[in-house]
Enzyme design. Structure first.
Site, short mmCIF file in Angstrom:
data_model
loop_
_atom_site.label_atom_id
_atom_site.label_comp_id
_atom_site.label_asym_id
_atom_site.label_seq_id
_atom_site.Cartn_x
_atom_site.Cartn_y
_atom_site.Cartn_z
N TYR A 150 -10.21 15.79 -4.03
CA TYR A 150 -9.53 15.06 -5.12
C TYR A 150 -8.79 16.05 -6.01
CZ TYR A 150 -8.61 12.26 -9.26
OH TYR A 150 -7.97 11.65 -10.32
N ASP A 160 0.87 -1.17 0.00
CA ASP A 160 0.00 0.00 0.00
C ASP A 160 0.91 1.23 0.00
OD1 ASP A 160 -1.65 2.15 0.82
OD2 ASP A 160 -3.00 0.79 1.89
P1 NDP Z 1 -8.31 2.35 -11.23
O1 NDP Z 1 -9.17 2.38 -10.02
O2 NDP Z 1 -8.68 1.44 -12.33
O3 NDP Z 1 -6.81 2.05 -10.81
C1 NDP Z 1 -6.23 2.60 -9.66
C2 NDP Z 1 -4.99 1.80 -9.30
O4 NDP Z 1 -4.38 2.40 -8.14
C3 NDP Z 1 -5.32 0.37 -8.95
O5 NDP Z 1 -4.35 -0.46 -9.52
C4 NDP Z 1 -5.23 0.35 -7.44
O6 NDP Z 1 -4.82 -0.94 -7.04
C5 NDP Z 1 -4.14 1.38 -7.20
N1 NDP Z 1 -4.16 1.91 -5.86
C6 NDP Z 1 -5.13 2.64 -5.24
N2 NDP Z 1 -4.79 2.90 -3.99
C7 NDP Z 1 -3.58 2.33 -3.78
C8 NDP Z 1 -2.70 2.25 -2.68
N3 NDP Z 1 -3.00 2.82 -1.52
N4 NDP Z 1 -1.52 1.58 -2.81
C9 NDP Z 1 -1.21 1.00 -3.99
N5 NDP Z 1 -1.99 1.04 -5.07
C10 NDP Z 1 -3.17 1.70 -4.97
O7 NDP Z 1 -8.24 3.86 -11.74
P2 NDP Z 1 -7.37 4.56 -12.89
O8 NDP Z 1 -6.55 3.57 -13.61
O9 NDP Z 1 -8.28 5.40 -13.64
O10 NDP Z 1 -6.45 5.49 -11.99
C11 NDP Z 1 -5.05 5.54 -12.13
C12 NDP Z 1 -4.59 6.96 -11.89
O11 NDP Z 1 -5.12 7.79 -12.91
C13 NDP Z 1 -5.03 7.59 -10.58
O12 NDP Z 1 -3.97 8.34 -10.05
C14 NDP Z 1 -6.19 8.50 -10.99
O13 NDP Z 1 -6.34 9.56 -10.10
C15 NDP Z 1 -5.69 8.95 -12.34
N6 NDP Z 1 -6.69 9.48 -13.26
C16 NDP Z 1 -7.77 8.74 -13.65
C17 NDP Z 1 -8.70 9.25 -14.53
C18 NDP Z 1 -9.93 8.52 -14.94
O14 NDP Z 1 -10.86 9.16 -15.48
N7 NDP Z 1 -10.01 7.22 -14.76
C19 NDP Z 1 -8.50 10.59 -15.12
C20 NDP Z 1 -7.35 11.29 -14.63
C21 NDP Z 1 -6.47 10.73 -13.76
P3 NDP Z 1 -5.26 -1.70 -5.70
O15 NDP Z 1 -6.69 -1.37 -5.45
O16 NDP Z 1 -5.01 -3.14 -6.03
O17 NDP Z 1 -4.33 -1.20 -4.67
C1 8X3 Z 2 -10.18 11.78 -12.94
C2 8X3 Z 2 -10.98 12.60 -13.86
O1 8X3 Z 2 -12.67 14.50 -14.02
O2 8X3 Z 2 -13.14 12.74 -12.44
O3 8X3 Z 2 -9.05 12.44 -12.49
O4 8X3 Z 2 -11.45 14.34 -11.98
S1 8X3 Z 2 -12.10 13.58 -13.02
#
Ligand code: NDP
Ligand code: 8X3
Length: 256
Positions: free
Chosen positions: A157, A64
């Site tokens: 966020y 984590d």
């Molecule tokens: P997902 O929820 O699909 O993936 C998130 C990943 O982060 C998972 O692999 C999860 O794994 C891991 N994670 C979360 N908390 C922890 C932790 N405490 N320690 C280790 N791993 C962690 O979402 P996304 O792929 O969309 O998100 C990835 C990144 O992209 C994030 O930083 C998000 O803020 C960013 N993002 C996403 C957008 C979207 O629209 N989807 C847009 C802009 C940015 P596990 O639960 O196994 O730990």
């Molecule tokens: C994830 C995209 O628009 O929900 O970072 O903040 S938004």
């Protein structure tokens, strides 16, 4: 390919979404991978798949990012041949809830700040010294459109992603003398598990986020991340903002 013949990329949050797509992209291109996430079953499964499908070296690190001791222990215990990390992709992150600031759940705030900001810092601090001693490295921080804009009910966020933008600038300046390039990659709406997590398993709410237009997929962001890493050594992408064609701002969509 042997470990010494390939570059090593370390991806946090590789158990789903953007991180998983990055892992697949870099494996396809022959990199050795260190993949992290909390869900051991997912990470182990992905490691086996990448080894089998792409014949690459994969090290699964289940921890984590909020747990500073665990981060330090796992990274400092890497076998010597895995320590020369060329590329760090700080991707692990999440949003929890969507509510006005006076109605927010403080546990959600803490988890977002601890993961998106402090977790990114802990991992970076554990990885950077070896990059400095090798005189090279690249860090890709996954920001967001929420790093560029603040939207209603997105308060904490958005603040965490603004912090990621600020930290990316700080890293770029401070790591400049050490030949470490730092990029901030900011996606708009990407259809991953992100909204399921934000809405705590409420499928309808999560699916609604991506209805009526074509959102990005994790693989679109993986292509952009990969692009940042393949430029010549004298070129750096400081900041990249990638949106679905049907999304103009954090909240303005062309939904059909
Ligand atoms: P997902 O929820 O699909 O993936 C998130 C990943 O982060 C998972 O692999 C999860 O794994 C891991 N994670 C979360 N908390 C922890 C932790 N405490 N320690 C280790 N791993 C962690 O979402 P996304 O792929 O969309 O998100 C990835 C990144 O992209 C994030 O930083 C998000 O803020 C960013 N993002 C996403 C957008 C979207 O629209 N989807 C847009 C802009 C940015 P596990 O639960 O196994 O730990
Ligand atoms: C994830 C995209 O628009 O929900 O970072 O903040 S938004």
């Amino acid at each position: 390919m042997s470990l010494s013949d390939s570059e090593i990329v370390f991806i946090t949050g590789a158990s789903s979404g953007i991180g998983e797509a990055c892992a697949i992209k870099f494996a396809r291109e022959g990199y050795s991978l260190i993949i992290n996430g909390r869900r051991k079953d997912r990470i182990d499964q992905l490691a086996s798949k990448l080894e089998k499908d792409y014949k690459v070296n994969v090290k699964a690190l289940v921890f984590d990012v909020r747990d500073k001791e665990s981060v330090n222990h796992q990274i400092s215990s890497l076998p010597e041949e895995w320590t020369a990390i060329d590329i760090l992709i700080n991707n692990a992150g999440l949003a929890l809830g969507l509510s006005d600031i006076h109605e927010g759940d403080t546990r959600d705030w803490e988890q977002m700040i601890d993961t998106n900001v402090k977790g990114l810092l802990y991992v970076s601090k554990a990885v950077i010294p070896k990059m400095i001693s090798r005189g090279k490295g690249q860090i890709i921080n996954i920001g967001s459109i929420a790093a560029k804009e603040t939207y209603l009910k997105g308060n904490v966020y958005c603040a965490t992603k603004h912090a990621v933008e600020s930290l990316s600038q700080a890293m770029r300046m401070e790591l400049l003398p050490h030949n470490i390039r730092v990029s901030l990659v900011n996606p708009g709406a990407v259809n991953t598990e992100f909204s399921q997590v934000r809405f705590k398993g409420d499928k309808n709410k999560a699916e609604n986020v991506y209805k009526g237009y074509k959102p990005l997929g994790g693989e679109d962001i993986a292509e952009c991340v990969y692009f940042c890493t393949r430029l010549p050594d004298h070129v750096n992408i400081n900041d990249m903002l990638i949106m679905p064609a049907a999304q103009a701002t954090a909240t303005i969509f062309n939904k059909q």
